[in-house]
Design an enzyme around this catalytic site. Structure first.
Site, short mmCIF file in Angstrom:
data_model
loop_
_atom_site.label_atom_id
_atom_site.label_comp_id
_atom_site.label_asym_id
_atom_site.label_seq_id
_atom_site.Cartn_x
_atom_site.Cartn_y
_atom_site.Cartn_z
N GLU A 50 1.20 -0.85 0.41
CA GLU A 50 -0.11 0.33 0.38
C GLU A 50 1.22 1.04 -0.03
O GLU A 50 1.66 1.58 0.96
CB GLU A 50 -1.03 0.46 1.22
CG GLU A 50 -2.16 1.15 1.42
CD GLU A 50 -2.94 0.78 2.33
OE1 GLU A 50 -3.53 2.52 2.96
OE2 GLU A 50 -2.66 0.34 3.14
N ARG A 300 5.37 -12.91 9.78
CA ARG A 300 6.27 -11.76 9.25
C ARG A 300 7.44 -11.20 10.17
O ARG A 300 8.21 -12.19 10.88
CB ARG A 300 4.93 -9.95 9.99
CG ARG A 300 5.06 -10.27 11.11
CD ARG A 300 4.13 -9.18 11.00
NE ARG A 300 5.13 -8.04 11.43
CZ ARG A 300 4.40 -6.69 11.71
NH1 ARG A 300 3.32 -6.69 11.71
NH2 ARG A 300 4.75 -5.60 11.10
N LYS A 310 3.94 0.60 10.29
CA LYS A 310 3.66 1.91 9.67
C LYS A 310 3.47 2.82 10.47
O LYS A 310 3.99 4.38 10.49
CB LYS A 310 3.31 1.88 8.95
CG LYS A 310 4.43 1.24 7.33
CD LYS A 310 3.11 1.01 6.12
CE LYS A 310 3.36 0.91 4.52
NZ LYS A 310 2.86 0.37 3.41
#
Length: 700
Positions: A50, A300, A310
């Site tokens: 994104e 992850r 983020k």
């Protein structure tokens, strides 16, 4: 040109990336046949970030998986591998052109070549049409519930699901007292009503937050992600890629599965936190009768001493804890590149970490060691002084006449002759690093001190300090000058170390030493209080030998590539920073270096306080005492073990005549059978230790 071989189905290990099976995930024969016709022998993945921030090292792991490692696991030949780079740009409020550009550049820098680049927003019309189709099918409805009301609805559904999971009656444990809450006042409204309201949402007739389009899923599911997810919301924000024209935007959960299907993705790879999104992913594709890709979730990347959220990275930037998204302390690709990590370092690290479903935290030392191994063979050598001390060589004229030359050839790499060489000239005045001098010498320190000799790198002879000049201003007594002499005599004492130096024509520069961003390996919710105040240490008056002039120039510096890297001998690996303004032709302008990673620490580099030296000595003495204690223990006959060993003395009054195992405690009370059994095990352990110790000492 086609052939029978090309038309034959390709064989590969489909189970290598198998995930949890769901009924909705099964393709119909028709959709599967259409997919095979579209892809042929191609196996396709996608990398869909994104554009709401800069890519970080976690994304680098995802790229490595989607462009390479996934195919390796599956056993797909190189010629049949394809990866799409997709901008998952469904939230215009958080996305910027700056981020869109940085994502592309970081992908290119890491060396990955996508089959093509796509945007989720390019499918906005198709996504809208699919939403309308779901309304027609009675599987979507327009909802006027507020965010707070949806949270109450969700909480009630969760409590009812928990009751069912333990065999309790949900109508007793979490009764539905108001159907306007659950299933909700809008859920069973007519198709006509929902089509009309959705059209008005598209025309911009309602305020943001007043209506959403929700999917009619399953409030009795054990998975909260099935509680009628929001598919569309109203946002009066111009899209950075699609431009104006839309005032409703699709949600991530509605979008990414459909885009995967439209792009004929074979393997949709994500991280484990999305595992519970598997149900809505497949439900949407099932409801639309679209092709269903295989979904695989991997762990992850969690890296010590940093954060990859983020939200937290954005706060680091906005709160000015760092210089920006490309600060060398940041785990962003831009930050890693600016710090001096090359694409080979990042890709090798990601490849070594691999991709599994096991959750773990990767040690920062693994990344550092990967960098050292790569940079040791590719970095040009140079000598530098971070906190320079001026040194006057008092017998320079005399010593220079004894030598053929005071200019020495230095290999740019000790292991790669093809990297060439440069020269350094010993001058009357030189500069050494402050860490290589102490006013007070010690047995654990090998550097320069008053009336002490060290070797000078490349010159080969000794440097002896005769006089120290200190600055008495402000009572700081800082050493400003050392008066030393060279010793090239045949009977000179061999020094314990050779220090580096910078000649008088060295180039002034600024050196930034970077350490861990946080003081703890795994930052907590109090992460802002755990920031390391010494994560960046600036040496504004450093000096470097003039040979680097041929390698550094402002016109060669580029934020999107790896800039010139050096090994500052005995200090670490460094890279030219973006703030550099140095012009080599004029030998002027600001020159800035960042430390990428240190070399292995040398003991003399750190000056110990009296307390630290005492602690070191105490540890040595304790170690020696422990060795002596163990030797004495290993010489104890097993029969006398409980009589002579320190931890057992005074605990027992009687012992078995044959084995030596205690039979009575200190008060004369007989021991239980279990107590004797435990002591027998202790004795057996001692016998094994004695045998092992004796064997190891016989080898010596």
């Amino acid at each position: 040109m086609s052939s029978s071989v090309e038309n034959e189905p390709m064989q590969f290990n489909e189970n290598a990336l198998a995930g949890r099976e769901l009924e909705w995930a099964v393709n119909t024969p028709e959709t599967l046949e259409a997919h095979k016709k579209a892809n042929g022998n191609i196996i396709r993945t996608r990398f869909p970030p994104e554009p709401n921030g800069y890519l970080h090292i976690g994304h680098a792991k995802s790229m490595n998986m989607n462009f390479s490692l996934a195919f390796e696991k599956l056993g797909v030949p190189v010629e049949h591998r394809r990866t799409i780079f997709r901008y998952d740009d469904t939230n215009p409020a958080a996305e910027e052109v700056e981020y869109i550009d940085s994502l592309r550049r970081d992908l290119e820098w890491l060396g990955w070549t996508p089959e093509r680049t796509t945007y989720s927003s390019d499918n906005f019309q198709k996504l809208h049409d699919f939403a309308v189709e779901l309304i027609h099918k009675g599987k979507a409805y327009v909802c006027d519930m507020s965010k707070a009301e949806m949270e109450i609805q969700r909480d009630l559904a969760v409590r009812r699901a928990k009751a069912r999971s333990v065999g309790k009656d949900p109508d007793v444990e979490a009764p539905i007292t108001d159907p306007n809450v659950l299933p909700g006042r809008n859920r069973n409204t007519s198709v006509e009503r929902n089509l009309d309201l959705f059209a008005k949402m598209n025309m911009g007739l309602f305020e943001e937050g007043s209506y959403t389009l929700r999917l009619k899923m399953d409030f009795e599911s054990a998975n909260p992600n099935m509680y009628d997810l929001v598919a569309y919301r109203i946002k009066y924000t111009t899209h950075p890629h699609a431009g104006p024209g839309w005032c409703v935007y699709p949600a991530y959960d509605f979008t990414h599965g459909i885009c995967d299907s439209l792009e004929h993705i074979d393997y949709s790879i994500c991280t484990l936190e999305f595992e519970t999104r598997r149900e809505p992913y497949y439900w949407i594709l099932w409801a639309l009768d679209l092709y269903r890709p295989k979904v695989y979730e991997m762990s992850r990347l969690n890296l010590q001493y940093t954060v990859l959220s983020k939200r937290r990275l954005l706060k680091l930037v906005n709160a000015h804890h760092v210089r920006g998204w490309d600060d060398p302390r940041m785990p962003t690709i831009s930050g890693l590149r600016r710090r001096g990590y090359t694409k080979d370092i990042v890709n090798t690290f990601c490849n070594d970490v691999g991709a599994t479903r096991a959750m773990n935290v990767v040690a920062i030392d693994k990344l550092n060691q990967t960098a050292r191994q790569a940079l040791s063979t590719t970095s040009r050598r140079a000598m530098a002084a971070l906190d320079p001390i001026e040194v006057h060589i008092t017998n320079f004229d005399e010593e220079s006449q004894k030598q053929d030359t005071m200019t020495f050839e230095v290999q740019n790499s000790p292991t790669d002759a093809s990297m060439g060489s440069h020269t350094v000239t010993l001058t009357r005045t030189i500069y050494i690093d402050g860490s290589d001098f102490r006013l007070k010498d010690s047995s654990t320190y090998y550097g320069l001190a008053p009336n002490k000799a060290v070797g000078l790198k490349y010159y080969g002879c000794n440097l002896i300090c005769d006089e120290v000049v200190q600055n008495s201003n402000n009572n700081n007594n800082k050493v400003t000058l050392l008066k030393c002499r060279l010793d090239s005599s045949d009977d000179r004492k061999k020094p314990k170390t050779y220090i580096t130096w910078v000649p008088s024509d060295g180039i002034p520069c600024e050196v930034r030493i970077y350490n861990n961003l946080f003081t703890v390996p795994e930052p907590t919710d109090l992460w802002e209080k755990e920031l390391n105040p010494e994560s960046e240490v600036v040496h504004p008056h450093a000096m470097i030998d003039p040979s680097v002039k041929d390698c550094v120039d402002v016109q060669d510096i580029d934020k999107w590539k790896s800039n010139a890297a050096f090994q500052f001998e005995r200090m670490g690996y460094f890279v030219v920073d973006l703030d550099t303004e140095y012009k080599s032709s004029e030998n002027c302008g600001k020159l800035v270096f960042n430390r990428t990673v240190s070399l292995k620490e040398e003991s003399f580099k750190k000056e110990l306080t009296a307390e630290e030296e005492a602690a070191v000595q105490a540890r040595k003495e304790k170690g020696k005492a422990d060795v002596e204690k163990k030797e004495a223990r290993m010489k104890i006959d097993p029969k006398d073990f409980f009589k002579l060993c320190e931890e057992y003395q005074g605990k027992y009054s009687k012992f078995d005549d044959e084995t030596g195992i205690p039979t009575h405690d200190a008060d004369g009370k007989e021991l239980t059978k279990s107590a004797k059994k435990k002591l027998a095990k202790d004795q057996t352990k001692h016998i094994k230790q004695v045998k092992a110790w004796t064997k190891s000492h016989e080898k010596k």
